[in-house]
Design a protein around this motif. Structure first.
Motif, PDB file in Angstrom:
ATOM      1  N   ARG A   1      11.442   8.084  -4.584  1.00 46.25           N
ATOM      2  CA  ARG A   1      10.117   8.343  -5.132  1.00 46.25           C
ATOM      3  C   ARG A   1      10.231   8.855  -6.556  1.00 46.25           C
ATOM      4  O   ARG A   1      11.066   9.701  -6.849  1.00 46.25           O
ATOM      5  N   PHE A   2       9.425   8.329  -7.420  1.00 43.50           N
ATOM      6  CA  PHE A   2       9.330   8.865  -8.773  1.00 43.50           C
ATOM      7  C   PHE A   2       7.961   9.498  -8.941  1.00 43.50           C
ATOM      8  O   PHE A   2       6.989   9.034  -8.362  1.00 43.50           O
TER       9      PHE A   2
ATOM     10  N   LYS B   1       4.111  11.420 -19.821  1.00 46.64           N
ATOM     11  CA  LYS B   1       5.247  12.213 -19.391  1.00 46.64           C
ATOM     12  C   LYS B   1       5.148  13.634 -19.970  1.00 46.64           C
ATOM     13  O   LYS B   1       5.059  13.812 -21.179  1.00 46.64           O
TER      14      LYS B   1
ATOM     15  N   ASP C   1       7.171  16.746 -20.613  1.00 46.39           N
ATOM     16  CA  ASP C   1       8.520  17.281 -20.532  1.00 46.39           C
ATOM     17  C   ASP C   1       8.694  18.504 -21.421  1.00 46.39           C
ATOM     18  O   ASP C   1       9.774  18.842 -21.838  1.00 46.39           O
ATOM     19  N   ASN C   2       7.605  19.175 -21.744  1.00 50.35           N
ATOM     20  CA  ASN C   2       7.791  20.441 -22.435  1.00 50.35           C
ATOM     21  C   ASN C   2       6.773  21.471 -21.988  1.00 50.35           C
ATOM     22  O   ASN C   2       5.743  21.150 -21.420  1.00 50.35           O
ATOM     23  N   LEU C   3       7.156  22.720 -22.218  1.00 49.30           N
ATOM     24  CA  LEU C   3       6.375  23.833 -21.696  1.00 49.30           C
ATOM     25  C   LEU C   3       4.960  23.869 -22.249  1.00 49.30           C
ATOM     26  O   LEU C   3       4.014  24.131 -21.517  1.00 49.30           O
ATOM     27  N   LYS C   4       4.830  23.589 -23.537  1.00 47.93           N
ATOM     28  CA  LYS C   4       3.528  23.679 -24.186  1.00 47.93           C
ATOM     29  C   LYS C   4       2.511  22.781 -23.471  1.00 47.93           C
ATOM     30  O   LYS C   4       1.466  23.242 -23.017  1.00 47.93           O
TER      31      LYS C   4
ATOM     32  N   TYR D   1       2.834  21.448 -20.609  1.00 46.87           N
ATOM     33  CA  TYR D   1       2.729  21.818 -19.208  1.00 46.87           C
ATOM     34  C   TYR D   1       1.663  22.883 -19.024  1.00 46.87           C
ATOM     35  O   TYR D   1       0.812  22.798 -18.141  1.00 46.87           O
TER      36      TYR D   1
ATOM     37  N   ILE E   1      23.963   7.869  -8.011  1.00 43.77           N
ATOM     38  CA  ILE E   1      23.331   8.339  -9.248  1.00 43.77           C
ATOM     39  C   ILE E   1      21.961   8.900  -8.886  1.00 43.77           C
ATOM     40  O   ILE E   1      21.534   9.914  -9.413  1.00 43.77           O
ATOM     41  N   LEU E   2      21.294   8.245  -7.971  1.00 43.93           N
ATOM     42  CA  LEU E   2      20.027   8.740  -7.438  1.00 43.93           C
ATOM     43  C   LEU E   2      20.266   9.219  -6.012  1.00 43.93           C
ATOM     44  O   LEU E   2      21.132   8.707  -5.328  1.00 43.93           O
TER      45      LEU E   2
END
Lengths: 263, 272
Positions: free
Chosen positions: A23-24, A30, A32-35, A37, A87-88
């Protein structure tokens, strides 16, 4: 979620997937940073769309068999290979793999462009789990196979993609692995080298290596594989001999194409 | 319990298998760091010496107490330890994200990349001890057997940084802007650590806080005690208490780092 690796078992199942799902989370965009988020969190926009790259895959592959994975782009072929290479890891279900794996998902993936070819051979070998001592013993053979005698002291960034692929293939197949995983890698390199690679794969097959093969061209699949899995949108659509699978797959794809044109 | 032991054994076996990779990655980092630079490894010694010189010129004029101790040595002790922490954690932070191309294509234990970054910084740090020796000789500091105990805080610091590096590497995968935050944090941390200033009673509550909770204080003051101990540079509590606290701190950080890393490592691939 247990993954076990045990020594080679002759003839028995060497890869076994039971109800394996991957599952993705795809966020609208996307995060990918706190701000972002925090902003999204405060606005209550933090919703994830779930996307199953693989759904309930059940597959048993026996030692010494050669399998082809067939399917359109995004059908889950590479995801399946990555699952088998560890890898996954599966979101649900189990993946059991017995034996050593030589993954060729992208040849020379781990090469550091600033290091020389020689230095990269050793690192690449170590990435595959070989000791330095073993690599020193095999070094000559690798260079001979890649036919890149004059370029070993050259940084990889000056290599062409074909040369890189040669080196990657040579390092990946120095040992006789129990399981060989080949993902579209033979498309690079000149015809002579492609032929050489195919011969090496055939040689490994004769020695009892299990092969998992992904290719969008039909010819090598028919030559190398005795079984085929057809994946469509993360699910297994069909398991049979390559000839039979292609008999269904080709019309399916042709129809898709005409539909696409009409749109 | 039995399952845990089995798992631990398996992990050690895997670590042994990838030991050579660790060595090669460390070699790579060191080779690449000074490739094509005229002075090469000498930079590891020159950089701390130069920054010490600059600080000494400025701060001897500001701090009265700097005349009571061997100030250049005081500075360089604090400086090399703190720079090691800053460099190793900053590099470790990017270790997983930076190895994305490799991690997407082959299976490798992911912590190897973090560990190799901290370790290559450690090698660099050991080279920079040459600068420390030079300062000791130049300032006529006597060599004593107790100097060798300075290896204890170094070891503690290494373990601490591995733990912190693992924690940062794991969280950076999910929050990339942590990199910017971290540079601010290390800056604040630097000012909260007696690198160029001296601990004094004027600090009040802040001083108590630094003594109790700043791990860098524990490592640096301990190290100074073993290198230039008799000049007791405001060490409180004693070096032995600091040694114990430092060890606890380092191990705790390592456990936190390993635990966090291990919990989220399977999700890395979805974000890199």
């Amino acid at each position: 979620m247990e993954e076990t690796i045990i020594g080679r078992t002759q003839g028995g199942p060497c890869i076994k997937l039971t109800n394996a799902s991957v599952r993705f989370n795809i966020a609208g965009e996307k995060v990918d940073n706190l701000k972002e988020y925090f902003i999204k969190f405060l606005k209550r926009e933090l919703r994830f769309k779930e996307f199953y790259a693989l759904k309930n895959i059940n597959l048993t592959i026996n030692q010494g068999e050669s399998w082809a994975l067939i399917g359109a782009n995004g059908a889950g072929k590479s995801t399946l290979l990555k699952l088998i290479c560890r890898i996954l890891s599966p979101y649900r279900g189990t993946v059991e793999v017995h034996g050593t794996i030589a993954p060729m998902i992208e040849l020379g993936a781990g090469f550091d462009p600033n290091l020389t070819a020689k230095e990269n051979i050793f690192i690449n070998g170590a990435v595959l789990g070989h000791s330095r001592k073993f690599m020193r013993e095999q070094y000559e053979q690798i260079v001979n196979f890649a036919e890149l005698w004059d370029f070993m002291e050259l940084p990889i960034k000056n290599y062409s993609s074909g040369m890189r692929a040669r080196l990657g293939f040579a390092v990946a197949t120095i040992v006789d692995p129990d399981i060989l995983i080949v993902d579209e890698v033979l498309a690079v390199g000149d015809t002579a080298f492609q032929e050489k690679c195919r011969a090496r794969i055939q040689e490994l097959l004769d020695k009892g290596t299990t092969l998992l093969f992904v290719s969008h061209s039909k010819q090598p699949v028919l030559e190398l594989c005795e079984k085929a899995v057809w994946l469509d949108h993360g699910e297994i659509k069909m398991i049979d001999t390559p000839e039979n699978v292609y008999a269904e797959y080709d019309p399916f794809m042709a129809e898709k194409r005409t539909l696409g044109i009409k749109k | 319990m039995r399952k845990f032991l089995k798992l631990t054994k398996e992990r050690f076996r895997k670590f042994a298998q990838y030991w050579d990779l660790l060595v090669l990655l460390v070699q790579r980092d060191i080779k690449l760091k000074y490739r094509r630079s005229f002075l090469g490894y000498l930079w590891s010694i020159l950089t701390p010496l130069l920054s010490m010189a600059v600080m000494a010129i400025v701060f001897t004029r500001i701090f009265e107490r700097s005349k009571e101790v061997n100030f250049p040595l005081y500075l360089i002790c604090g400086n090399i330890l703190f720079s090691f922490m800053r460099e190793s954690t900053t590099l470790a932070m990017n270790s997983v994200v930076g190895s994305a191309s490799l991690l997407k294509k082959t299976y490798v234990p992911k912590y190897i990349f973090t560990l190799s970054k901290v370790t290559s910084c450690m090698v660099n740090f050991v080279l920079s001890l040459g600068a420390l020796l030079i300062v000791m000789v130049a300032t006529g500091e006597p060599f004593r057997w107790i100097n060798f105990l300075g290896l204890v805080p170094i070891l503690e610091l290494y373990v601490f940084c591995v733990g912190l590096g693992l924690l940062l590497a794991a969280t950076t995968v999910f929050f990339r802007d942590l990199r910017n935050i971290w540079s601010v944090v290390t800056l604040a941390w630097m000012y909260m650590t007696p690198i160029f200033w001296f601990m004094s009673d004027k600090l009040g509550d802040l001083g108590v806080f630094i003594r109790r909770f700043n791990p860098m204080y524990m490592f640096i003051q301990q190290f100074r005690y073993f290198i230039m101990g008799y000049q007791t540079v405001g060490i409180d509590p004693s070096a032995w208490v600091l040694m114990l606290r430092g060890a606890i701190c380092a191990v705790a950080m390592l456990i936190i780092g390993l635990f966090t890393f291990n919990r989220v490592k399977n999700r890395f691939i979805l974000f890199i």
